[in-house]
Design an enzyme around this catalytic site. Sequence first.
Site, PDB file in Angstrom:
ATOM      1  CB  THR A 189      -0.927   0.004   1.236  1.00 40.48           C
ATOM      2  OG1 THR A 189      -1.624  -1.242   1.277  1.00 40.48           O
ATOM      3  CG2 THR A 189      -1.928   1.146   1.175  1.00 40.48           C
ATOM      4  CB  THR A 216      -7.778   0.301  -3.296  1.00 37.58           C
ATOM      5  OG1 THR A 216      -8.136   0.656  -1.956  1.00 37.58           O
ATOM      6  CG2 THR A 216      -8.256  -1.085  -3.560  1.00 37.58           C
ATOM      7  CD  GLU A 220      -2.972 -10.165   3.217  1.00 35.55           C
ATOM      8  OE1 GLU A 220      -3.407  -9.792   2.102  1.00 35.55           O
ATOM      9  OE2 GLU A 220      -2.186  -9.491   3.888  1.00 35.55           O
TER      10      GLU A 220
HETATM   11  C1  LIG Z   1      -3.966  -1.446  10.596  1.00 36.51           C
HETATM   12  C2  LIG Z   1      -3.659  -1.633   9.139  1.00 36.51           C
HETATM   13  C3  LIG Z   1      -2.660  -2.517   8.747  1.00 36.51           C
HETATM   14  C4  LIG Z   1      -2.317  -2.646   7.400  1.00 36.51           C
HETATM   15  N1  LIG Z   1      -1.254  -3.464   7.030  1.00 36.51           N
HETATM   16  C5  LIG Z   1      -0.820  -3.440   5.745  1.00 36.51           C
HETATM   17  C6  LIG Z   1       0.385  -4.144   5.370  1.00 36.51           C
HETATM   18  O1  LIG Z   1       1.032  -4.805   6.200  1.00 36.51           O
HETATM   19  N2  LIG Z   1       0.813  -4.037   4.078  1.00 36.51           N
HETATM   20  C7  LIG Z   1       0.145  -3.308   3.145  1.00 36.51           C
HETATM   21  O2  LIG Z   1       0.599  -3.262   2.007  1.00 36.51           O
HETATM   22  N3  LIG Z   1      -1.008  -2.641   3.464  1.00 36.51           N
HETATM   23  C8  LIG Z   1      -1.491  -2.683   4.733  1.00 36.51           C
HETATM   24  N4  LIG Z   1      -2.636  -1.998   5.086  1.00 36.51           N
HETATM   25  C9  LIG Z   1      -3.316  -1.195   4.076  1.00 36.51           C
HETATM   26  C10 LIG Z   1      -4.672  -1.761   3.674  1.00 36.51           C
HETATM   27  O3  LIG Z   1      -4.495  -2.893   2.852  1.00 36.51           O
HETATM   28  C11 LIG Z   1      -5.426  -0.608   2.981  1.00 36.51           C
HETATM   29  O4  LIG Z   1      -5.737   0.353   3.989  1.00 36.51           O
HETATM   30  C12 LIG Z   1      -6.673  -1.083   2.299  1.00 36.51           C
HETATM   31  O5  LIG Z   1      -6.354  -1.918   1.219  1.00 36.51           O
HETATM   32  C13 LIG Z   1      -7.492   0.118   1.783  1.00 36.51           C
HETATM   33  O6  LIG Z   1      -6.667   1.003   1.083  1.00 36.51           O
HETATM   34  P1  LIG Z   1      -6.653   2.559   1.433  1.00 36.51           P
HETATM   35  O7  LIG Z   1      -6.553   2.686   2.912  1.00 36.51           O
HETATM   36  O8  LIG Z   1      -5.593   3.224   0.639  1.00 36.51           O
HETATM   37  O9  LIG Z   1      -8.064   3.071   1.009  1.00 36.51           O
HETATM   38  P2  LIG Z   1      -8.455   3.811  -0.353  1.00 36.51           P
HETATM   39  O10 LIG Z   1      -7.989   3.028  -1.533  1.00 36.51           O
HETATM   40  O11 LIG Z   1      -8.059   5.225  -0.241  1.00 36.51           O
HETATM   41  O12 LIG Z   1     -10.045   3.703  -0.278  1.00 36.51           O
HETATM   42  C14 LIG Z   1     -10.806   4.451   0.694  1.00 36.51           C
HETATM   43  C15 LIG Z   1     -12.236   3.976   0.653  1.00 36.51           C
HETATM   44  O13 LIG Z   1     -12.776   4.178  -0.663  1.00 36.51           O
HETATM   45  C16 LIG Z   1     -13.290   2.969  -1.170  1.00 36.51           C
HETATM   46  N5  LIG Z   1     -13.035   2.867  -2.614  1.00 36.51           N
HETATM   47  C17 LIG Z   1     -11.876   3.166  -3.280  1.00 36.51           C
HETATM   48  N6  LIG Z   1     -12.032   2.926  -4.595  1.00 36.51           N
HETATM   49  C18 LIG Z   1     -13.283   2.459  -4.756  1.00 36.51           C
HETATM   50  C19 LIG Z   1     -14.035   2.005  -5.884  1.00 36.51           C
HETATM   51  N7  LIG Z   1     -13.518   1.986  -7.107  1.00 36.51           N
HETATM   52  N8  LIG Z   1     -15.296   1.571  -5.679  1.00 36.51           N
HETATM   53  C20 LIG Z   1     -15.856   1.616  -4.446  1.00 36.51           C
HETATM   54  N9  LIG Z   1     -15.203   2.027  -3.352  1.00 36.51           N
HETATM   55  C21 LIG Z   1     -13.928   2.436  -3.506  1.00 36.51           C
HETATM   56  C22 LIG Z   1     -12.559   1.863  -0.432  1.00 36.51           C
HETATM   57  O14 LIG Z   1     -13.305   0.674  -0.402  1.00 36.51           O
HETATM   58  C23 LIG Z   1     -12.375   2.476   0.950  1.00 36.51           C
HETATM   59  O15 LIG Z   1     -13.507   2.236   1.722  1.00 36.51           O
HETATM   60  C24 LIG Z   1      -3.026  -1.901   6.417  1.00 36.51           C
HETATM   61  C25 LIG Z   1      -4.065  -1.034   6.816  1.00 36.51           C
HETATM   62  C26 LIG Z   1      -4.373  -0.883   8.150  1.00 36.51           C
HETATM   63  C27 LIG Z   1      -5.451   0.083   8.537  1.00 36.51           C
END
Ligand SMILES: Cc1cc2nc3c(=O)[nH]c(=O)nc-3n(C[C@H](O)[C@H](O)[C@H](O)COP(=O)(O)OP(=O)(O)OC[C@H]3O[C@@H](n4cnc5c(N)ncnc54)[C@H](O)[C@@H]3O)c2cc1C
Length: 387
Positions: free
Chosen positions: A125, A131, A245
């Site tokens: 990430t 995402t 995972e």
């Molecule tokens: C405590 C914690 C531990 C983590 N550990 C890891 C790790 O070890 N390694 C790693 O790589 N990542 C890690 N993550 C990251 C995690 O995988 C991401 O937070 C998650 O995939 C969501 O990405 P984002 O936070 O960037 O949200 P964003 O991509 O910014 O999305 C925000 C919101 O918008 C929604 N959204 C975005 N695009 C769309 C769409 N096209 N259609 C509908 N809805 C949409 C999403 O569903 C979400 O609800 C961790 C996160 C947390 C909070």
Amino acid sequence: MTSAAPDPHQAIRDGVRSLCAQFPDEYFRRLDSERAYPEAFVDALTKAGWLAALIPQEYGGAGLGLAEASVIMEEINRCGGNAGACHGQMYNMGTLLRHGSEAQKRDYLPRIASGELRLQSMAVTEPTTGTDTTKLKTTAVRRGDRYVVNGQKVWISRVQHSDLMILLARTTPLAEVKRRSEGLSLFLVDLRDAIGHGLTVRPIENMVNHETNELFFDDLEVPADSLIGAEGKGFRYVLDGLNAERTLIAAECIGDGYWFVDRAVRYAKERVVFDRPIGQNQGIAFPLAECYMAVEAASLMRFRACTLFDAHEPCGAEANMAKHLAAKASWDAANACLQTYGGFGFAHEYDIERKFRETRLYQVAPISTNLVLAYIAEHVLGLPRSY
Ligand SMILES: Cc1cc2nc3c(=O)[nH]c(=O)nc-3n(C[C@H](O)[C@H](O)[C@H](O)COP(=O)(O)OP(=O)(O)OC[C@H]3O[C@@H](n4cnc5c(N)ncnc54)[C@H](O)[C@@H]3O)c2cc1C
């Protein structure tokens, strides 16, 4: 509380439960208030070999399947703990196992199995792309016998409690690839060499006791032989690992779901208000019955995903569905349990509020709910891609 059918995994459940019994609620509650890592618990799990379940026996592991591994994760959460502190050690090595060279496997897997090396972290990430993984901006540029890494990651878990980390970075610019999923590569980064020499780690304070960090790469040099598999194919390898995972995290949610239902049922039988146990009120009993059914159903989907994964069959749909159903079931159970406890659910000493916060994470990570729904809509139902 379990279903009546004989459980083929009872021996694993009993083994993990007896280890977890040494780490009662008070242990996790204290660590939660101190925001400290469960070192003793993870050490005990490692020494007992549970975290090496998926490593084949020829590399020093137990050579078990994903179903057995999922039961280990489930039991940790079902006993009141949080497998999120160590689940990376269970599945991150799968990427190395399925796509690494024989030399990498011989070098690392036995030491990961013994606990000498910890492979707890995977860095995908990024702060600006979220995402939308294929647009990630961290680059790895080949220079002689090394790659030079520049960029930033966010929410990368357990880096402070790991020796190794799998890193996804772009090796061919997006503009030069035919498909956006091409040109991304995976590296096995030795954190002991990297931190302070091009890699800076900044912890993120967050809602749960989960060690997670921002990472800054500033001309970090990694040896060329730390590349996993073929250059440019990293995204495909990551997707493969994500199915394991998601299924294992589904199992953790299932463990949480059972924990919430068990606690709520116990309390609903004991707590007397208006001269009767609160569980005699259908407004308390029915939500718990509903939650129990949802957890059981999610558990079946988890085992379906495990069977397909272990048979090397496509299991993207089942892994995503298991994760979604289980995360939803555990979150509903968390709410029903909190409601059953009334005001006492908010007191730290009952652990409900701690587990409530912990299980909420799985609506967002490792993949957010909307993205699972989008996957099923597009890849299973054949609806047009929405993004
Ligand atoms: C405590 C914690 C531990 C983590 N550990 C890891 C790790 O070890 N390694 C790693 O790589 N990542 C890690 N993550 C990251 C995690 O995988 C991401 O937070 C998650 O995939 C969501 O990405 P984002 O936070 O960037 O949200 P964003 O991509 O910014 O999305 C925000 C919101 O918008 C929604 N959204 C975005 N695009 C769309 C769409 N096209 N259609 C509908 N809805 C949409 C999403 O569903 C979400 O609800 C961790 C996160 C947390 C909070």
